[in-house]
Enzyme design. Structure first.
Site, PDB file in Angstrom:
ATOM      1  N   LYS A   1     -18.853  10.546   6.023  1.00 27.31           N
ATOM      2  CA  LYS A   1     -19.998  10.351   6.928  1.00 27.31           C
ATOM      3  C   LYS A   1     -19.749  10.989   8.281  1.00 27.31           C
ATOM      4  O   LYS A   1     -20.688  11.476   8.937  1.00 27.31           O
ATOM      5  CB  LYS A   1     -20.343   8.871   7.074  1.00 27.31           C
ATOM      6  CG  LYS A   1     -21.289   8.390   6.013  1.00 27.31           C
ATOM      7  CD  LYS A   1     -20.633   8.294   4.661  1.00 27.31           C
ATOM      8  CE  LYS A   1     -21.294   8.759   3.459  1.00 27.31           C
ATOM      9  NZ  LYS A   1     -20.558   8.563   2.226  1.00 27.31           N
TER      10      LYS A   1
ATOM     11  N   GLY B   1      -7.475   2.599   2.240  1.00 28.54           N
ATOM     12  CA  GLY B   1      -7.718   3.179   0.918  1.00 28.54           C
ATOM     13  C   GLY B   1      -8.556   4.435   0.945  1.00 28.54           C
ATOM     14  O   GLY B   1      -8.624   5.154   1.946  1.00 28.54           O
TER      15      GLY B   1
ATOM     16  N   HIS C   1     -42.035  -2.243  17.021  1.00 23.03           N
ATOM     17  CA  HIS C   1     -42.617  -0.899  17.092  1.00 23.03           C
ATOM     18  C   HIS C   1     -42.025  -0.155  18.293  1.00 23.03           C
ATOM     19  O   HIS C   1     -41.873  -0.766  19.355  1.00 23.03           O
ATOM     20  CB  HIS C   1     -44.130  -1.009  17.259  1.00 23.03           C
ATOM     21  CG  HIS C   1     -44.810   0.317  17.415  1.00 23.03           C
ATOM     22  ND1 HIS C   1     -44.988   1.175  16.362  1.00 23.03           N
ATOM     23  CD2 HIS C   1     -45.316   0.942  18.509  1.00 23.03           C
ATOM     24  CE1 HIS C   1     -45.596   2.268  16.793  1.00 23.03           C
ATOM     25  NE2 HIS C   1     -45.798   2.160  18.089  1.00 23.03           N
TER      26      HIS C   1
ATOM     27  N   GLY D   1     -21.025  18.772 -10.852  1.00 26.03           N
ATOM     28  CA  GLY D   1     -21.340  17.344 -10.820  1.00 26.03           C
ATOM     29  C   GLY D   1     -22.346  17.063  -9.729  1.00 26.03           C
ATOM     30  O   GLY D   1     -22.049  17.240  -8.553  1.00 26.03           O
TER      31      GLY D   1
ATOM     32  N   ALA E   1       3.865  -0.645  -5.865  1.00 23.37           N
ATOM     33  CA  ALA E   1       4.220  -1.838  -6.642  1.00 23.37           C
ATOM     34  C   ALA E   1       3.838  -1.640  -8.091  1.00 23.37           C
ATOM     35  O   ALA E   1       2.852  -0.959  -8.389  1.00 23.37           O
ATOM     36  CB  ALA E   1       3.500  -3.055  -6.080  1.00 23.37           C
TER      37      ALA E   1
ATOM     38  N   GLU F   1       0.859  -1.195   0.000  1.00 26.16           N
ATOM     39  CA  GLU F   1       0.000   0.000   0.000  1.00 26.16           C
ATOM     40  C   GLU F   1       0.891   1.240   0.000  1.00 26.16           C
ATOM     41  O   GLU F   1       1.758   1.380   0.850  1.00 26.16           O
ATOM     42  CB  GLU F   1      -0.919  -0.005   1.227  1.00 26.16           C
ATOM     43  CG  GLU F   1      -1.647   1.311   1.502  1.00 26.16           C
ATOM     44  CD  GLU F   1      -2.466   1.848   0.324  1.00 26.16           C
ATOM     45  OE1 GLU F   1      -3.329   1.130  -0.174  1.00 26.16           O
ATOM     46  OE2 GLU F   1      -2.208   3.001  -0.100  1.00 26.16           O
TER      47      GLU F   1
HETATM   48  C1  LIG Z   1     -16.217  11.330  -0.837  1.00 26.28           C
HETATM   49  C2  LIG Z   1     -16.459   9.879  -1.086  1.00 26.28           C
HETATM   50  C3  LIG Z   1     -17.441   9.218  -0.376  1.00 26.28           C
HETATM   51  C4  LIG Z   1     -17.678   7.865  -0.587  1.00 26.28           C
HETATM   52  N1  LIG Z   1     -18.673   7.271   0.115  1.00 26.28           N
HETATM   53  C5  LIG Z   1     -18.961   5.968  -0.102  1.00 26.28           C
HETATM   54  C6  LIG Z   1     -20.000   5.337   0.610  1.00 26.28           C
HETATM   55  O1  LIG Z   1     -20.676   5.955   1.440  1.00 26.28           O
HETATM   56  N2  LIG Z   1     -20.248   4.025   0.379  1.00 26.28           N
HETATM   57  C7  LIG Z   1     -19.529   3.302  -0.542  1.00 26.28           C
HETATM   58  O2  LIG Z   1     -19.796   2.116  -0.724  1.00 26.28           O
HETATM   59  N3  LIG Z   1     -18.518   3.884  -1.247  1.00 26.28           N
HETATM   60  C8  LIG Z   1     -18.227   5.189  -1.047  1.00 26.28           C
HETATM   61  N4  LIG Z   1     -17.193   5.784  -1.738  1.00 26.28           N
HETATM   62  C9  LIG Z   1     -16.453   4.963  -2.726  1.00 26.28           C
HETATM   63  C10 LIG Z   1     -15.392   4.083  -2.039  1.00 26.28           C
HETATM   64  O3  LIG Z   1     -14.484   4.918  -1.357  1.00 26.28           O
HETATM   65  C11 LIG Z   1     -14.661   3.240  -3.064  1.00 26.28           C
HETATM   66  O4  LIG Z   1     -15.596   2.570  -3.864  1.00 26.28           O
HETATM   67  C12 LIG Z   1     -13.770   2.213  -2.389  1.00 26.28           C
HETATM   68  O5  LIG Z   1     -12.805   2.824  -1.585  1.00 26.28           O
HETATM   69  C13 LIG Z   1     -13.068   1.360  -3.452  1.00 26.28           C
HETATM   70  O6  LIG Z   1     -12.228   0.445  -2.819  1.00 26.28           O
HETATM   71  P1  LIG Z   1     -10.936  -0.116  -3.573  1.00 26.28           P
HETATM   72  O7  LIG Z   1     -10.303  -1.093  -2.644  1.00 26.28           O
HETATM   73  O8  LIG Z   1     -11.289  -0.578  -4.919  1.00 26.28           O
HETATM   74  O9  LIG Z   1      -9.976   1.139  -3.818  1.00 26.28           O
HETATM   75  P2  LIG Z   1      -9.414   2.264  -2.849  1.00 26.28           P
HETATM   76  O10 LIG Z   1     -10.184   2.393  -1.606  1.00 26.28           O
HETATM   77  O11 LIG Z   1      -9.235   3.466  -3.710  1.00 26.28           O
HETATM   78  O12 LIG Z   1      -7.972   1.707  -2.463  1.00 26.28           O
HETATM   79  C14 LIG Z   1      -6.949   1.581  -3.408  1.00 26.28           C
HETATM   80  C15 LIG Z   1      -5.620   1.691  -2.684  1.00 26.28           C
HETATM   81  O13 LIG Z   1      -4.577   1.330  -3.576  1.00 26.28           O
HETATM   82  C16 LIG Z   1      -3.445   2.136  -3.306  1.00 26.28           C
HETATM   83  N5  LIG Z   1      -2.595   2.091  -4.499  1.00 26.28           N
HETATM   84  C17 LIG Z   1      -2.887   2.570  -5.740  1.00 26.28           C
HETATM   85  N6  LIG Z   1      -1.884   2.290  -6.593  1.00 26.28           N
HETATM   86  C18 LIG Z   1      -0.944   1.621  -5.883  1.00 26.28           C
HETATM   87  C19 LIG Z   1       0.314   1.059  -6.208  1.00 26.28           C
HETATM   88  N7  LIG Z   1       0.804   1.103  -7.451  1.00 26.28           N
HETATM   89  N8  LIG Z   1       1.019   0.451  -5.236  1.00 26.28           N
HETATM   90  C20 LIG Z   1       0.534   0.382  -3.967  1.00 26.28           C
HETATM   91  N9  LIG Z   1      -0.655   0.898  -3.605  1.00 26.28           N
HETATM   92  C21 LIG Z   1      -1.389   1.488  -4.554  1.00 26.28           C
HETATM   93  C22 LIG Z   1      -4.046   3.497  -3.000  1.00 26.28           C
HETATM   94  O14 LIG Z   1      -3.150   4.274  -2.236  1.00 26.28           O
HETATM   95  C23 LIG Z   1      -5.305   3.116  -2.217  1.00 26.28           C
HETATM   96  O15 LIG Z   1      -5.067   3.115  -0.832  1.00 26.28           O
HETATM   97  C24 LIG Z   1     -16.911   7.131  -1.540  1.00 26.28           C
HETATM   98  C25 LIG Z   1     -15.905   7.792  -2.251  1.00 26.28           C
HETATM   99  C26 LIG Z   1     -15.673   9.147  -2.030  1.00 26.28           C
HETATM  100  C27 LIG Z   1     -14.584   9.839  -2.781  1.00 26.28           C
END
Ligand SMILES: Cc1cc2nc3c(=O)[nH]c(=O)nc-3n(C[C@H](O)[C@H](O)[C@H](O)COP(=O)(O)OP(=O)(O)OC[C@H]3O[C@@H](n4cnc5c(N)ncnc54)[C@H](O)[C@@H]3O)c2cc1C
Length: 481
Positions: free
Chosen positions: A55, A44, A450, A185, A119, A38
Site C-alpha cells: 500500500k 510477518g 456531507h 495471475g 521453531a 519468529e
Molecule cells: C503483496 C501482498 C499484499 C497483501 N495485501 C493484503 C491486504 O491488503 N490486506 C490483507 O488483509 N492481506 C493482505 N495480504 C495477505 C497478508 O499478508 C497475509 O494474509 C497475512 O500476513 C497472514 O498472516 P499470518 O500471521 O498468517 O502469516 P504471515 O504474515 O506470513 O507470518 C508468518 C510468520 O511466520 C514466520 N515463520 C514461518 N515459519 C516459521 C518457523 N518455523 N519458525 C519461526 N517463524 C516462522 C515467518 O517468517 C512469518 O514472519 C497481502 C499479501 C501480499 C503478498
C-alpha cells in the site's frame, strides 16, 4: 537434544505475523506466559512483504499518476515530474520499520518473550528452537499456536529466481522499474502490484487462466477494473493459459494459449509469478506433535476455537482456513488466545470484508446478489453512481458505483459491493450494519455527513427503497382523495 538449554512456557507461538503477534499479545494481556518465535521479522508477510509495503508503494504510484495525468487541469503546474524507484523504496522501508517497532513495543507491553530463530516440533508438548547463530534450545509448552503463514505457490518450469521471474515479495523490493512486465495471475496481488508498476512506467500484461480478473469476486467489480486497466494501457488476457517459460539474456518469453486454443508468445523484461499461496507447514515437523495437515495444500484444519486435531495445539492465519487475509488472521489470533485463557470466544461472524487496492478501489462485504439467490433468499440490488456525489466531483473521482443488496422479503441488508475512490473505507460501516442485522431502511435513515464518500451507502440504500435523494425519480401522481 542433550546439553541444550530448555525453556518452559504456557503458550508457544510460532510465527510473528498478524495471526501470531495478535495471539501472543492477547494471551499476554490475559496473564499467560507467552514465548513467540519468529525466524525473520516481526509483523510477518503483512507488515514486511505484503499489506503495508504494497500500500505504501501503491499510494506513491497513484500520486505519481495523478500528477502526471491531471496536474495542469486542476492548477498544479508540476512539470518534469519523475519517479525514483530507489527513493520510493526508502520511503516504503521507513514506513515498515516504524510499524515493526510498534509491534515490538506492543509485544513487550503484553509481557511476551520474543526469540529470533526457527521453531519445529519435537513432540506433542516440545519444540526445538534454532537461533541464527546455530544455537539450539528445547522449548516445553502447555499449548502452542501455529502461525507460520504461507509461501508463494510455484509452477514447475516457472520457478522464481529473484531476477527475471519474481514473486510479490521481490516486486516489493524493486529498485528500478522494468520496461515491461508479464504478470502471470490476475488475482489481488497481480492486479494491485501490476497496476503500481504500470503507474510508474512499466508496460504491463496480465495473463489469467479464468474468465475474469479477480476470480471469485463479483463479476461487475471485475469488469469495472478490467475496463479501467485497458483504458490505461494495461493488457488483460483472460481465459488464457501459460504453457511455457523461456529465460534469455534480455528477458522472458511466455507461451500462452488463447481461449480458442491458439498459441502465441509474449515477451517481457520480467515475469511476475502470482498464482496463489500455500500454507507454510513443511518445515514444522507437525507429525512429531501429531498435528494433521492437508498433504496437497499444507493447510491445517481448525475448529471454531482455532484448535487443530491435537486440542492443545491451535493454528491461525494463512496456515489454516481461507481466506488468506490479515484481518482474518488477527481475529483468529484473538480467538486462539482467548480459548487458551478459558474464554468462550468463537470464530463466528456474518461477513468477511474484502478490499482490492487498485484504482478504482474495489470492495465487497456480505452477499452478492448471486450468492444470496443461491441461498434461497429474495435479493434485489440498487446501484448508485459516484458521479451523483458532491464529494466525488470535488475530488475529481467520479468513476465507479456502489450497489446494495437487500432482501425483498425482510428488508434486511445482505451485502454491498462497490468500485471507486476510497471505497474500502466504507466496508466497516456496511460490515457493522450486517453484523447487527440492520435493514436497508436502517442504513437509509442514518444521517451520513456531507460531503463524504460514506454518503454512497446511504444514497444506495435510499435508491433501493425507491426514495432516492440525488438521482432523479419519476414524480408520483398526486393521489386525489
Ligand atoms: C503483496 C501482498 C499484499 C497483501 N495485501 C493484503 C491486504 O491488503 N490486506 C490483507 O488483509 N492481506 C493482505 N495480504 C495477505 C497478508 O499478508 C497475509 O494474509 C497475512 O500476513 C497472514 O498472516 P499470518 O500471521 O498468517 O502469516 P504471515 O504474515 O506470513 O507470518 C508468518 C510468520 O511466520 C514466520 N515463520 C514461518 N515459519 C516459521 C518457523 N518455523 N519458525 C519461526 N517463524 C516462522 C515467518 O517468517 C512469518 O514472519 C497481502 C499479501 C501480499 C503478498
Amino acid at each position: 537434544m542433550a546439553g541444550t538449554y530448555a525453556r518452559e512456557t504456557e503458550v508457544l507461538v510460532i510465527g510473528g505475523g498478524p495471526g501470531g503477534y495478535m495471539a501472543a499479545i492477547r494471551a499476554g494481556q490475559l496473564g499467560k506466559k507467552v514465548l513467540l518465535v519468529e525466524r525473520s521479522e516481526l509483523g510477518g508477510e503483512c507488515l514486511n512483504r505484503g499489506c503495508i509495503p504494497s500500500k505504501a508503494l501503491i499510494h506513491i504510484g497513484s500520486l505519481y499518476r495523478e500528477l502526471t495525468t491531471m496536474g495542469d487541469s486542476i492548477g498544479i503546474l508540476a512539470h518534469d515530474v519523475r519517479f525514483d524507484a530507489a527513493k520510493a523504496q526508502a520511503s516504503k522501508r521507513a514506513v515498515v520499520e516504524k510499524e515493526r517497532e510498534g509491534v515490538r513495543l506492543l509485544l513487550k507491553s503484553a509481557g511476551v518473550t520474543v526469540l529470533k530463530g526457527e521453531a519445529r516440533f519435537t513432540g506433542p508438548k516440545s519444540a526445538e528452537f534454532s537461533a541464527p547463530d546455530g544455537g539450539r534450545e528445547r522449548i516445553d509448552f502447555a499449548t502452542a499456536i501455529i502461525a507460520t503463514g504461507s509461501v508463494p505457490s510455484v509452477i514447475p518450469g516457472f520457478e522464481p529466481d529473484g531476477k527475471q521471474v519474481l514473486t510479490a515479495w521481490d516486486i516489493l523490493d524493486l529498485t528500478e522499474v522494468p520496461t515491461s512486465l508479464l504478470v502471470l495471475g490476475g488475482g489481488v496481488s497481480g492486479c494491485e502490484l501490476g497496476e503500481y508498476l504500470a503507474s510508474v512506467g512499466s508496460k504491463v500484461t496480465i495473463v489469467e487462466l479464468l474468465p475474469q480478473l479477480l476470480p471469485g469476486l463479483d463479476a461487475d467489480l471485475s469488469r469495472e477494473l478490467t475496463g479501467t486497466f485497458e483504458k490505461r494501457g494495461i493488457t488483460v488476457l483472460t481465459s488464457t493459459r501459460a504453457t511455457k517459460l523461456e529465460r534469455n539474456a534480455t528477458g522472458v518469453r511466455l507461451t500462452v494459449s488463447a481461449p480458442n486454443g491458439e498459441a502465441s508468445v509474449l515477451e517481457g523484461e520480467r515475469l511476475f509469478l502470482t498464482i496463489g499461496k500455500r500454507a507454510a507447514t513443511k518445515d514444522l515437523q507437525l507429525e512429531e506433535a501429531g498435528v494433521q495437515a492437508d498433504p496437497r495444500t499444507g493447510a491445517i484444519a481448525v475448529n471454531d476455537r482455532q484448535q487443530t486435531n491435537a486440542p492443545h495445539i491451535y493454528a491461525v492465519g494463512d496456515v489454516g482456513r481461507p481466506p488468506m487475509l490479515a484481518h482474518k488472521a488477527y481475529r483468529e489470533g484473538v480467538v486462539a488466545a482467548e480459548s487458551i485463557a478459558g474464554r468462550s470466544t468463537r470464530y463466528q461472524f456474518q461477513t468477511m470484508p474484502s478490499v482490492v487496492f487498485t484504482e478504482p478501489e474495489l470492495m465487497s462485504v456480505g452477499l452478492t446478489k448471486t450468492e444470496a439467490e443461491a441461498q434461497g433468499l429474495a435479493p434485489r440490488e440498487a446501484r448508485f453512481p459516484f458521479a451523483a456525489l458532491g464529494r466525488a466531483h470535488a475530488y475529481h473521482a467520479t468513476q465507479g458505483w456502489l450497489k446494495i443488496v437487500g432482501d425483498d422479503k425482510t428488508g434486511l441488508l445482505l451485502g454491498v459491493q462497490g468500485a471507486g475512490a476510497a471505497i474500502g473505507e466504507l466496508a466497516a460501516e456496511v460490515g457493522l450494519a450486517i453484523e447487527m442485522g440492520a435493514t436497508v431502511r436502517d442504513v437509509a435513515m442514518t444521517i451520513h455527513p456531507h460531503p463524504t464518500f460514506s454518503e454512497m451507502v446511504q444514497e444506495a440504500a435510499l435508491l433501493w427503497l425507491d426514495e432516492p435523494m440525488h438521482v432523479a425519480r419519476r414524480r408520483e401522481h398526486a393521489r386525489t382523495p
